[in-house]
Structures are given as C-alpha cells and as structure tokens.
Design an enzyme around this catalytic site. Sequence first.
Site, PDB file in Angstrom:
ATOM      1  N   LYS A 173       0.854  -1.202   0.000  1.00  0.00           N
ATOM      2  CA  LYS A 173       0.000   0.000   0.000  1.00  0.00           C
ATOM      3  C   LYS A 173       0.886   1.247   0.000  1.00  0.00           C
ATOM      4  O   LYS A 173       1.543   1.557   0.974  1.00  0.00           O
ATOM      5  CB  LYS A 173      -0.893   0.049   1.236  1.00  0.00           C
ATOM      6  CG  LYS A 173      -1.860   1.226   1.171  1.00  0.00           C
ATOM      7  CD  LYS A 173      -2.260   1.713   2.533  1.00  0.00           C
ATOM      8  CE  LYS A 173      -1.968   3.150   2.859  1.00  0.00           C
ATOM      9  NZ  LYS A 173      -2.103   4.171   1.863  1.00  0.00           N
ATOM     10  N   GLU A 248      10.339   1.858  10.167  1.00  0.00           N
ATOM     11  CA  GLU A 248      11.257   2.960   9.820  1.00  0.00           C
ATOM     12  C   GLU A 248      10.451   4.239   9.997  1.00  0.00           C
ATOM     13  O   GLU A 248       9.567   4.538   9.191  1.00  0.00           O
ATOM     14  CB  GLU A 248      11.726   2.831   8.363  1.00  0.00           C
ATOM     15  CG  GLU A 248      12.394   1.501   8.014  1.00  0.00           C
ATOM     16  CD  GLU A 248      13.787   1.371   8.591  1.00  0.00           C
ATOM     17  OE1 GLU A 248      14.335   2.379   9.074  1.00  0.00           O
ATOM     18  OE2 GLU A 248      14.325   0.247   8.589  1.00  0.00           O
ATOM     19  N   CYS A 282      13.331  11.837   5.512  1.00  0.00           N
ATOM     20  CA  CYS A 282      13.425  11.518   6.945  1.00  0.00           C
ATOM     21  C   CYS A 282      14.826  11.768   7.473  1.00  0.00           C
ATOM     22  O   CYS A 282      15.006  11.927   8.674  1.00  0.00           O
ATOM     23  CB  CYS A 282      13.011  10.067   7.173  1.00  0.00           C
ATOM     24  SG  CYS A 282      13.896   8.917   6.117  1.00  0.00           S
ATOM     25  N   GLU A 386       9.189  16.762  14.870  1.00  0.00           N
ATOM     26  CA  GLU A 386       9.457  16.607  13.431  1.00  0.00           C
ATOM     27  C   GLU A 386       8.537  17.525  12.628  1.00  0.00           C
ATOM     28  O   GLU A 386       7.315  17.423  12.740  1.00  0.00           O
ATOM     29  CB  GLU A 386       9.241  15.155  13.003  1.00  0.00           C
ATOM     30  CG  GLU A 386       9.687  14.921  11.565  1.00  0.00           C
ATOM     31  CD  GLU A 386       9.394  13.516  11.052  1.00  0.00           C
ATOM     32  OE1 GLU A 386       8.307  12.988  11.312  1.00  0.00           O
ATOM     33  OE2 GLU A 386      10.268  12.961  10.350  1.00  0.00           O
TER      34      GLU A 386
HETATM   35  P1  NDP Z   1       2.248   8.344   7.671  1.00  0.00           P
HETATM   36  O1  NDP Z   1       2.684   7.650   8.902  1.00  0.00           O
HETATM   37  O2  NDP Z   1       1.113   9.276   7.743  1.00  0.00           O
HETATM   38  O3  NDP Z   1       1.876   7.289   6.534  1.00  0.00           O
HETATM   39  C1  NDP Z   1       2.742   6.259   6.123  1.00  0.00           C
HETATM   40  C2  NDP Z   1       1.913   5.174   5.456  1.00  0.00           C
HETATM   41  O4  NDP Z   1       1.108   4.531   6.464  1.00  0.00           O
HETATM   42  C3  NDP Z   1       0.936   5.712   4.427  1.00  0.00           C
HETATM   43  O5  NDP Z   1       0.825   4.783   3.366  1.00  0.00           O
HETATM   44  C4  NDP Z   1      -0.344   5.793   5.234  1.00  0.00           C
HETATM   45  O6  NDP Z   1      -1.482   5.823   4.439  1.00  0.00           O
HETATM   46  C5  NDP Z   1      -0.242   4.529   6.054  1.00  0.00           C
HETATM   47  N1  NDP Z   1      -1.114   4.476   7.235  1.00  0.00           N
HETATM   48  C6  NDP Z   1      -1.791   5.478   7.842  1.00  0.00           C
HETATM   49  N2  NDP Z   1      -2.519   4.985   8.887  1.00  0.00           N
HETATM   50  C7  NDP Z   1      -2.265   3.662   8.945  1.00  0.00           C
HETATM   51  C8  NDP Z   1      -2.691   2.607   9.807  1.00  0.00           C
HETATM   52  N3  NDP Z   1      -3.536   2.812  10.814  1.00  0.00           N
HETATM   53  N4  NDP Z   1      -2.223   1.362   9.585  1.00  0.00           N
HETATM   54  C9  NDP Z   1      -1.359   1.125   8.587  1.00  0.00           C
HETATM   55  N5  NDP Z   1      -0.936   2.075   7.712  1.00  0.00           N
HETATM   56  C10 NDP Z   1      -1.375   3.335   7.898  1.00  0.00           C
HETATM   57  O7  NDP Z   1       3.548   9.057   7.096  1.00  0.00           O
HETATM   58  P2  NDP Z   1       3.619  10.067   5.877  1.00  0.00           P
HETATM   59  O8  NDP Z   1       3.096   9.408   4.650  1.00  0.00           O
HETATM   60  O9  NDP Z   1       3.077  11.372   6.318  1.00  0.00           O
HETATM   61  O10 NDP Z   1       5.205  10.181   5.683  1.00  0.00           O
HETATM   62  C11 NDP Z   1       6.005  11.048   6.410  1.00  0.00           C
HETATM   63  C12 NDP Z   1       6.638  10.348   7.597  1.00  0.00           C
HETATM   64  O11 NDP Z   1       7.402   9.245   7.158  1.00  0.00           O
HETATM   65  C13 NDP Z   1       7.611  11.249   8.345  1.00  0.00           C
HETATM   66  O12 NDP Z   1       7.411  11.100   9.719  1.00  0.00           O
HETATM   67  C14 NDP Z   1       8.962  10.696   7.953  1.00  0.00           C
HETATM   68  O13 NDP Z   1       9.984  10.929   8.896  1.00  0.00           O
HETATM   69  C15 NDP Z   1       8.667   9.245   7.815  1.00  0.00           C
HETATM   70  N6  NDP Z   1       9.667   8.597   6.981  1.00  0.00           N
HETATM   71  C16 NDP Z   1      10.575   7.752   7.575  1.00  0.00           C
HETATM   72  C17 NDP Z   1      11.577   7.179   6.824  1.00  0.00           C
HETATM   73  C18 NDP Z   1      12.551   6.220   7.435  1.00  0.00           C
HETATM   74  O14 NDP Z   1      13.185   5.493   6.672  1.00  0.00           O
HETATM   75  N7  NDP Z   1      12.716   6.168   8.748  1.00  0.00           N
HETATM   76  C19 NDP Z   1      11.710   7.462   5.389  1.00  0.00           C
HETATM   77  C20 NDP Z   1      10.697   8.351   4.874  1.00  0.00           C
HETATM   78  C21 NDP Z   1       9.724   8.900   5.656  1.00  0.00           C
HETATM   79  P3  NDP Z   1      -2.129   7.253   4.072  1.00  0.00           P
HETATM   80  O15 NDP Z   1      -1.092   7.988   3.299  1.00  0.00           O
HETATM   81  O16 NDP Z   1      -3.303   6.894   3.273  1.00  0.00           O
HETATM   82  O17 NDP Z   1      -2.451   7.900   5.379  1.00  0.00           O
END
Ligand code: NDP
Length: 483
Positions: A173, A248, A282, A386
Amino acid sequence: MMDPVLNFIDGAFVPAQNGTTLNTVNPATGEVITTLPKSSSDDVEAATAAALRAAPAWAATTMDERIAWLHRIADALEDDRETVAQLESKDTGKPIALARRVDAARSVSNFRFFAEFGAQHSDPTFTDHGAINHLHRSPIGCVGLITPWNLPLYLLSWKVAPALLMGNTIVAKPSELTPLTANHLAVVMERIGFPSGVFNLVHGLGPDVGQAIVEHPDIRGVSFTGGTATGKIVAATAAPMFKKLSLELGGKNATVVLDDAPLDEIMAGLVRASFTNSGQVCLCGSRILVDASIYELFKSKFTEAVESITVGDPSEEQTSMGSVISHDHRGKVESYIRLAVEEGGRVLTGGTSGDAPVEGVSQQGAFLRPTVIEGLSHTSRTATEEIFGPVVTLHAFHTEDEAVEMANATEYGLAGSVWTADTERGHRFAQRLDTGIVWVNTWLNRDLRTPFGGVKQSGVGREGGAWSVNFFSELTNICVQQP
Ligand code: NDP
C-alpha cells in the site's frame, strides 16, 4: 486527466470493490492528475488471497530464478526512468531533476542491488560437538509493505526487491497522496509477465487499507515506513499476532558543525542536508548545531547559500526546490514557523507563504521558501518535533559535550551528520550520537549493504543488505550430527 489508477490484484488491474475513488493532485498546481481506488478491507482480503495462492509456486523458485526476475524489473524500470521521474515529480511536486537523479535512479538500483546481493550472499555453517549447523532460510510467506509519500517508488522498491528475493509474496500500500509510481511498477510487472499474485497493490487510505493489511492474520510480516504516530498504531496492532515487524519512522536529525569545519567547502553539503526534497526526507538535518566561535560567520554564509536556492515550477530543469506535498502539509509546516516565533525564534530567511511568497509559480501550488530560524532553545517544541518541511533551526554550542547533549535531546534517533576538518575527530564524535546513522563530512551517502534504521522513536529494526535478507526470511538451524 491520466487514466485512472487501479488496484493490481492477481495480475489484473481492478477498481475497488466498493467502486469509490479518491483524487490524486499535483501539489505544485492544485490540478487533479487522476483518480485512484478508495479501497477497503475487502480489497485487502482479495489481494491477500491472491498472494497466498501464489506463495507456494513463488517460494519454490530458485534463488537464481528470482534474481533473474529482479534484473528484469530493474531493466524495465531503467527503460522507463524518464516516465518514472515525470510521474514522481507530478505526484509529489519535487523538481524533475531531483526525481531523475534520486527517485528514478534509486528505484532501479534497489532491484539491481538486491539481485546482485542475492547472488553473493551465503550463510555460514557452525561446527561443534561433532555436528554441523546449517542455516536454512524460508520465506515469511505473504508480507505487507506500507510506504509514505516523500520518496514513493524509492522506498517501495527498497522493500519489494528483498521481499521478492527471499521468496515472499506481497500486498503493498503506497501513500494515497502518491500512487502513480507504485502503479507504474505494477504496469511494468504486467508488461514483463511477472507471475500473477506475487506482487499485489491496494490503493486507499491508511486507516482503511494500511490497517487492514496490518490486522490480516495471514500477512505474517509487515515492513512499514512512515511517521512515528502511525508506527505506534502499526506496532500495537501487529504485536499481539507476533508478526515480524520492521518500523522505519520519523526523525529530527542534528547537523553538527565543529569549530574547525571548512565552511566554504561544506556549505553546499549542508544546504543539501537541510533542504533536499523541501526538507521532506526523513534523513534531512533540521537542527544545525554550530560551535559558538564560528556561529556568526556560519550564519551569514548559510543564510546566503539558502537564499540562492531556486524555488519554482518542478517541471523546470533549473528548479532546485519545488512545492511541499500538499496544502494541508504546508499548513502544518507554517504552524511550526508561527510556533517558532511564539517560542522566541527569529526568522533569518524564508517564512510562511503569506510572509515570504514564492514568485512565478501557480497560486494553487503548495510552495514555501526554505526557512532558517535562530534564537530558539534546543529543547523548544520547534527544535524537537518533526516538521518534515523546509525549516531548519540554528543553535550554538560551546563544547563538544554540550553539542552531544543537544544532539541527543530529542525523542528521535534516525540520523545525524558531523562536519569537521579532522575526520578522526568526526568519527569519535559520531560514536556519541544516539542514532542509527551518522555521516561525517557527507550526507545521504548510502552504501546499500549497510544497516539502515533508527533508535528511540525513529524505529525498530534495520533494513539494507543482510538486514533486509534477515527481515524477509525465517531461519531454521539444522544441526546434523556427523557420523
Ligand atoms: P504516515 O505515517 O502518515 O503514513 C505512512 C503510510 O502509512 C501511508 O501509506 C499511510 O497511508 C499509512 N497508514 C496510515 N494509517 C495507517 C494505519 N492505521 N495502519 C497502517 N498504515 C497506515 O507518514 P507520511 O506518509 O506522512 O510520511 C512522512 C513520515 O514518514 C515522516 O514522519 C517521515 O519521517 C517518515 N519517513 C521515515 C523514513 C525512514 O526510513 N525512517 C523514510 C521516509 C519517511 P495514508 O497515506 O493513506 O495515510
């Protein structure tokens, strides 16, 4: 409008079973690019059933056959790299040059890397008490891969490649904000005749589709990249089922400039570490800690360098910073700029879109200028939470001990960087940071064999090279007594 994006289940492109859709919008123009399925747990169920049906045959393929498939996927993505870059730039608002250099290139190299890594990887045997212990690897089975919007295909392919290499089938997803390149990966899979049901893609909202993946009892492993708040929900859902879990999560990374750092030489690297992809990586350094003896000089050079960043239309070749991901996200970033001022900070350059508008771009675009703020305590909310946008704060320190204390003073621990003329000193300093990665005099310099991941609230587990192989396989130790 482009053709609608559809789910990819059992080798076929299908709409959501409930027939509903969402829009995906170009954040640099506000234009709707196309629609995508607003899927539900029913679609996750269908994808999981397909993945489970495909699992025995895929697990029975040899490592060499799977390696050949990874190379074929890499070849096809390489042929399509301009398409991938264009789709990624439209979906995220990032500059086309960046999408070519980072997103399109790395998506190919993730598949290529794991193909080559798989060809070289072998496990040791252990001999003792007259017996030989052999490690036997099997796939986990069907795995769930959940990814964010900032580096869409880059991060998805970082998981898909090792999951396939180790013989797993997939329900993936992507973020609903950026579905286009994950869809293109499915297009590529179909074009090269990849076995049906091994890679399945379900689009939609996190609480509907992501949650259903994590909850599904037959999905035995989940690799999740995203925010820490979502990671907590994922962990709480998966833990009672004892699923394999890789998390991550977010970061609030420190960039530490020691007193001997050659400022003119490193300035381009520091700007890159701060503002690549509008600070929406990130690993970006969003807190710059500078030795007090060079603080004023650093401040003027850094501010000047930041003001030379070309913010503009992402489709223009010379643009180095595009929009942020959405108007909602811009609102969140701006709320932190206002908070910083309330907390006593001074904006040195940039600011909210009202205070520092970007000229020559669509008024419907979610643009922000790169923003530098000083005068805040390193324990302020702005300096510890963040923001994930083009905002950095500057802080002065007087001793290395103080710099270490400041760098470690957040709940996150993903990455950091240290800049100095003395690499030995940088190496020693780096060992004192509570993070998963520290770069010395460089940033985002990635050898894909190395462990990637965070400590504290930045995640659990490591991915990359052998760590990905370990995550995406189960190990059986077979102890054979010798005659
Ligand atoms: P989110 O946590 O909002 O979303 C990440 C993914 O999880 C999306 O596909 C989201 O879907 C999905 N999601 C949301 N709710 C649920 C749930 N209850 N159960 C399972 N999946 C769910 O992050 P963002 O997309 O806003 O990305 C930014 C964040 O990602 C920042 O905090 C950044 O630091 C982190 N990040 C970390 C990295 C690492 O390697 N450590 C690398 C890149 C980013 P939907 O979009 O539909 O809400």
